[in-house]
Scaffold this motif. Sequence first.
Motif, PDB file in Angstrom:
ATOM      1  N   ALA A 118      35.328  48.451  39.679  1.00 16.78           N
ATOM      2  CA  ALA A 118      35.464  49.895  39.461  1.00 16.78           C
ATOM      3  C   ALA A 118      35.485  50.647  40.786  1.00 16.78           C
ATOM      4  N   THR A 119      34.637  50.239  41.718  1.00 16.17           N
ATOM      5  CA  THR A 119      34.587  50.895  43.023  1.00 16.17           C
ATOM      6  C   THR A 119      35.880  50.676  43.787  1.00 16.17           C
ATOM      7  N   ALA A 120      36.411  49.454  43.759  1.00 16.82           N
ATOM      8  CA  ALA A 120      37.667  49.171  44.443  1.00 16.82           C
ATOM      9  C   ALA A 120      38.813  49.999  43.860  1.00 16.82           C
ATOM     10  N   ALA A 121      38.845  50.133  42.538  1.00 22.19           N
ATOM     11  CA  ALA A 121      39.883  50.942  41.905  1.00 22.19           C
ATOM     12  C   ALA A 121      39.718  52.416  42.264  1.00 22.19           C
ATOM     13  N   ALA A 122      38.470  52.869  42.341  1.00 22.48           N
ATOM     14  CA  ALA A 122      38.219  54.261  42.700  1.00 22.48           C
ATOM     15  C   ALA A 122      38.601  54.551  44.147  1.00 22.48           C
ATOM     16  N   ASN A 123      38.391  53.569  45.021  1.00 22.57           N
ATOM     17  CA  ASN A 123      38.836  53.734  46.408  1.00 22.57           C
ATOM     18  C   ASN A 123      40.351  53.885  46.480  1.00 22.57           C
TER      19      ASN A 123
END
Length: 282
Positions: free
Chosen positions: A103-108
């Motif tokens: 989720a964090t990678a996608a948000a980045n």
Amino acid sequence: MQPTFVLVHGAFANSFSFAPLQAELGLLGHRSVAVDLPGHGFGAAYPRAYQAPQDLEGLATAPGSLKGVTLADNAAHLTGILERAGRNGPVILVSHSRGGITATAAANARPDLIDRIVYVSAWCPVALDAGDYYSEPEMATVDTASLAAAMAGNPAELGLLRTNFRTADPEVLAALKAAFLADGTDEEFLAFLNTFQPDENLDTGTRADRAQAATWGRIPKTFVRLAGDRSLPLALQDRLIREGNRLTPDNPYDVRTLGGSHLKWLLDPAPAARVLGELAAL
């Protein structure tokens, strides 16, 4: 307009984990979609050696389809789902456990696709790479040695993580239950354990995949603490919250707390569904 909740599972799990939560959300009038990351759900591989009677030597060496699958693959898959969900209105991205890394990678990469990001006792690395937190004081209470006893094969040779969730070893089963569902019955624990798949990909990201202030930091965010979690202890959850708040002091976490273990909120989803419903109204 009602948002769509996009739900991202943790390690060795799949979209099936969210079925009770999705039912509860639906009964409250909310739309949701549960994601299967690459090689998960009906895309998972189950070596013949994993079936009963088990061939433990074969299980330790059998190839797996998750070899070579990366965090970038997971994030790209999730991004495609976020794009589709966004055609119908706002999107609330909800992740659990290791799913927080994806989720964090996608948000980045695509903060424009996410109207709120929610971590339910989930990894959101800020100061360290995800794997490095395991040597930190906040993780000292995790019984990693007992959990490692459930592993099958050498990850470096297999190119993936493999865990024998179908073991009959009482000590290993007791360690798994203590870590993930200490507040559940033995029957609930075994039922949940049988939804897990044996393989998980190795890649948990690098410094570039940690939360980035300029992208991830623009998204309104919530952290749902699980007060009885022994696999991702409350002290570590609180550290992740503090680090995220230091990174984006003008956009701190909205923090909520639920009782229970790492998995109990999925077995008894009504409290979590109510919290998510409140977030949908913000």
